[in-house]
Scaffold this motif. Structure first.
Motif, mmCIF file in Angstrom:
data_model
loop_
_atom_site.group_PDB
_atom_site.id
_atom_site.type_symbol
_atom_site.label_atom_id
_atom_site.label_comp_id
_atom_site.label_asym_id
_atom_site.label_seq_id
_atom_site.Cartn_x
_atom_site.Cartn_y
_atom_site.Cartn_z
ATOM 1 N N LYS A 150 0.811 -1.203 0.000
ATOM 2 C CA LYS A 150 0.000 0.000 0.000
ATOM 3 C C LYS A 150 0.858 1.272 0.000
ATOM 4 N N GLY A 151 0.422 2.281 -0.784
ATOM 5 C CA GLY A 151 1.083 3.581 -0.790
ATOM 6 C C GLY A 151 0.068 4.708 -0.838
ATOM 7 N N PHE A 152 0.431 5.866 -0.277
ATOM 8 C CA PHE A 152 -0.452 7.024 -0.231
ATOM 9 C C PHE A 152 0.182 8.274 -0.844
ATOM 10 N N SER A 153 1.414 8.207 -1.293
ATOM 11 C CA SER A 153 2.168 9.400 -1.669
ATOM 12 C C SER A 153 1.734 9.982 -3.014
ATOM 13 N N THR A 154 1.917 11.287 -3.160
ATOM 14 C CA THR A 154 1.597 12.021 -4.386
ATOM 15 C C THR A 154 2.866 12.228 -5.213
ATOM 16 N N PRO A 155 2.828 11.975 -6.514
ATOM 17 C CA PRO A 155 4.030 12.122 -7.342
ATOM 18 C C PRO A 155 4.400 13.580 -7.597
ATOM 19 N N LEU A 156 5.545 13.768 -8.219
ATOM 20 C CA LEU A 156 6.084 15.102 -8.492
ATOM 21 C C LEU A 156 6.934 15.025 -9.750
ATOM 22 N N VAL A 157 6.862 16.049 -10.600
ATOM 23 C CA VAL A 157 7.746 16.148 -11.768
ATOM 24 C C VAL A 157 8.736 17.284 -11.541
ATOM 25 N N HIS A 158 10.014 16.998 -11.800
ATOM 26 C CA HIS A 158 11.060 18.013 -11.622
ATOM 27 C C HIS A 158 12.152 17.780 -12.650
ATOM 28 N N ASN A 159 12.784 18.865 -13.055
ATOM 29 C CA ASN A 159 13.902 18.793 -13.998
ATOM 30 C C ASN A 159 15.197 19.074 -13.248
ATOM 31 N N PHE A 160 16.063 18.083 -13.186
ATOM 32 C CA PHE A 160 17.346 18.221 -12.513
ATOM 33 C C PHE A 160 18.473 18.590 -13.481
ATOM 34 N N GLY A 161 18.105 18.878 -14.745
ATOM 35 C CA GLY A 161 19.091 19.259 -15.736
ATOM 36 C C GLY A 161 19.241 18.273 -16.871
ATOM 37 N N ALA A 162 18.639 17.104 -16.721
ATOM 38 C CA ALA A 162 18.738 16.081 -17.771
ATOM 39 C C ALA A 162 17.359 15.727 -18.319
ATOM 40 N N GLY A 163 16.430 16.659 -18.248
ATOM 41 C CA GLY A 163 15.073 16.401 -18.707
ATOM 42 C C GLY A 163 14.131 16.201 -17.539
ATOM 43 N N ASP A 164 12.833 16.302 -17.810
ATOM 44 C CA ASP A 164 11.833 16.161 -16.756
ATOM 45 C C ASP A 164 11.815 14.729 -16.217
ATOM 46 N N LEU A 165 11.681 14.626 -14.901
ATOM 47 C CA LEU A 165 11.667 13.342 -14.218
ATOM 48 C C LEU A 165 10.407 13.248 -13.372
ATOM 49 N N LEU A 166 9.661 12.153 -13.517
ATOM 50 C CA LEU A 166 8.508 11.872 -12.673
ATOM 51 C C LEU A 166 8.998 11.074 -11.472
ATOM 52 N N ILE A 167 8.863 11.685 -10.295
ATOM 53 C CA ILE A 167 9.275 11.047 -9.046
ATOM 54 C C ILE A 167 8.020 10.487 -8.390
#
Length: 427
Positions: A225-242
């Protein structure tokens, strides 16, 4: 099943000299998704039921979802205690008047939800002239922001949420992205935000069958089970879905759902906090039963647990609430009211002090103040920085489970039963 609804044609007008857009709070933890107010907000330092309250509006049902707002309207989700009626409520920002109270879904046989959770815990998200509201597998809907008319619905996404849904949706370009981490299915899905059709779906790659602790299988629902909300961020190598699922944090390509890497934790599960980012790292509260805060380098391929975890903190880390980053410092409050300030680059404690209370709502950083909202209705206002200093302690209503929002110079605080607009100079 996807259902589309036609909208009445709306008249258009062209503004000759449009004003600067008002600050908005469109999603869980605000416009940055990090719990930081990105404008110079003159928020009140003190408030009570009789001080600095612009209005107070009753909200029916039982729900821990946060309010979201475009600066004119405030949208919330709510549900009956038994989970059979799932609704959306729209409140006028200026007056506190209920503009829309719309039942979206009737669920004949609701799944079980833990008494600590609700049937309306995921926070809506606003994008342009639309608001997207999800209750997890019972239903997801896209509504016109102003009229409340339903544009499309999905009711066919199967997932046993086991103890109730909690993950909120995010918008990335033309996609509505959601985590589904239940006892039966664990996946991330991206829907076309205009039509509701599935664009991609990626199953979690972690094999739960192989997880053991002290020789005991960990294949029951809690471990999945998980409850967390994802996040998109660009660390310099393109957008990353965390995306934080149960027992692992994943990095995906947000347009396709392709998995790049994951970091695995054998001892914890069912994370609730949303990841935060900064200094080239991802900071994640790992979950129950005894949470740890990890700093992760967002790179690599496959399982990068041994190579890309920079530091770990193993005490006074929240299992439910999120953390917040201001400059070089991370602020957090554990479930039992111990507030901490850490060096973001090293994980070293700067201070560690007791506030008291229990905490599920995520903190908000506005300017040089950090706000912590307790389950008994208290708000501790701390001075941001390297010295622990309580500036004020305020109390409202019957407690905060939902994370607040900020619009302009006003807090939008959702208690268990009411929505408050808290603003300096108003009574």
């Amino acid at each position: 099943m996807i259902r589309h609804f036609s909208l009445l044609a709306l008249g258009l007008f062209v503004a000759i000299a449009p004003a600067a857009p008002a600050p908005t709070w469109p999603e869980f933890r605000g416009p940055t998704g990090q719990g930081v107010v990105p404008w110079e907000a003159k928020l009140p330092l003190t408030w009570s039921e009789t001080e600095n309250i612009r209005w107070k509006a009753p909200i029916h049902g039982r729900a821990w979802s946060s309010p979201v707002s475009d600066g004119k309207r405030i949208w919330l989700s709510t549900a009956t205690t038994n989970g059979m009626e799932l609704s959306a409520v729209c409140v006028d920002f200026e007056s506190g008047k209920i503009l829309h109270d719309k039942k979206l879904f009737h669920v004949e046989a609701p799944q079980y939800a833990h008494p600590f959770n609700t049937y309306a815990s995921p926070t809506p998200i606003i994008d342009g002239d639309r608001v997207y509201i999800t209750f997890g597998s019972p239903g997801t809907a896209c509504l016109n922001l102003e009229s409340g008319k339903v544009i499309w619905e999905r009711t066919d996404l199967e997932c046993n949420h086991f103890r109730g849904a909690g993950s909120s949706p995010i918008i990335y370009k033309n996609l509505l992205i959601m985590n589904f981490d239940g006892s039966d299915h664990q996946f991330v899905i991206a829907l076309d935000k205009n039509t509701g059709k599935t664009v991609w779906r990626t199953n979690r790659s972690l094999d739960f069958k192989d997880l053991t602790s002290e020789g005991k299988p960990q294949a029951d629902g809690d471990w999945r089970k998980g409850f967390s909300t994802p996040l998109v961020h660009n660390f310099g190598a393109g957008d990353l879905l965390i995306s934080h699922g149960s027992k692992a944090v994943y990095g995906y390509e947000p347009l396709t759902g392709k998995e790049f890497w994951f970091v695995e934790e054998q001892k914890t599960h069912s994370a609730s906090g949303r990841p935060i980012v900064g200094h080239g790292m991802i900071f994640v509260s790992m979950g129950h039963p005894k949470s740890e805060l990890w700093a992760i380098k967002p790179a690599g391929k496959g399982n990068v647990t041994e190579s890309h975890v920079v530091w770990k903190v193993k005490r006074n880390v929240p299992t439910r609430s999120s953390t917040v980053l201001g400059g070089d410092l991370i602020y957090m409050a554990d479930d039992g009211g111990i507030a901490s300030c850490l060096e973001a680059k090293t994980g070293e404690f700067v201070w560690n002090e007791r506030m008291g209370g229990n905490y599920s709502a995520a903190p908000i950083l506005a300017g040089d103040r950090v706000h912590f909202f307790s389950e008994d209705g208290r708000t501790f206002v701390l001075q941001a920085g390297r010295e622990f200093k309580v500036l004020a302690t305020n109390r409202l209503g019957d407690g905060f489970m939902a994370t607040p929002a900020v619009i302009g110079n006003a807090f939008l605080l959702r208690s268990r039963t009411h929505l408050y607009r808290v603003e300096a100079g108003e009574n």
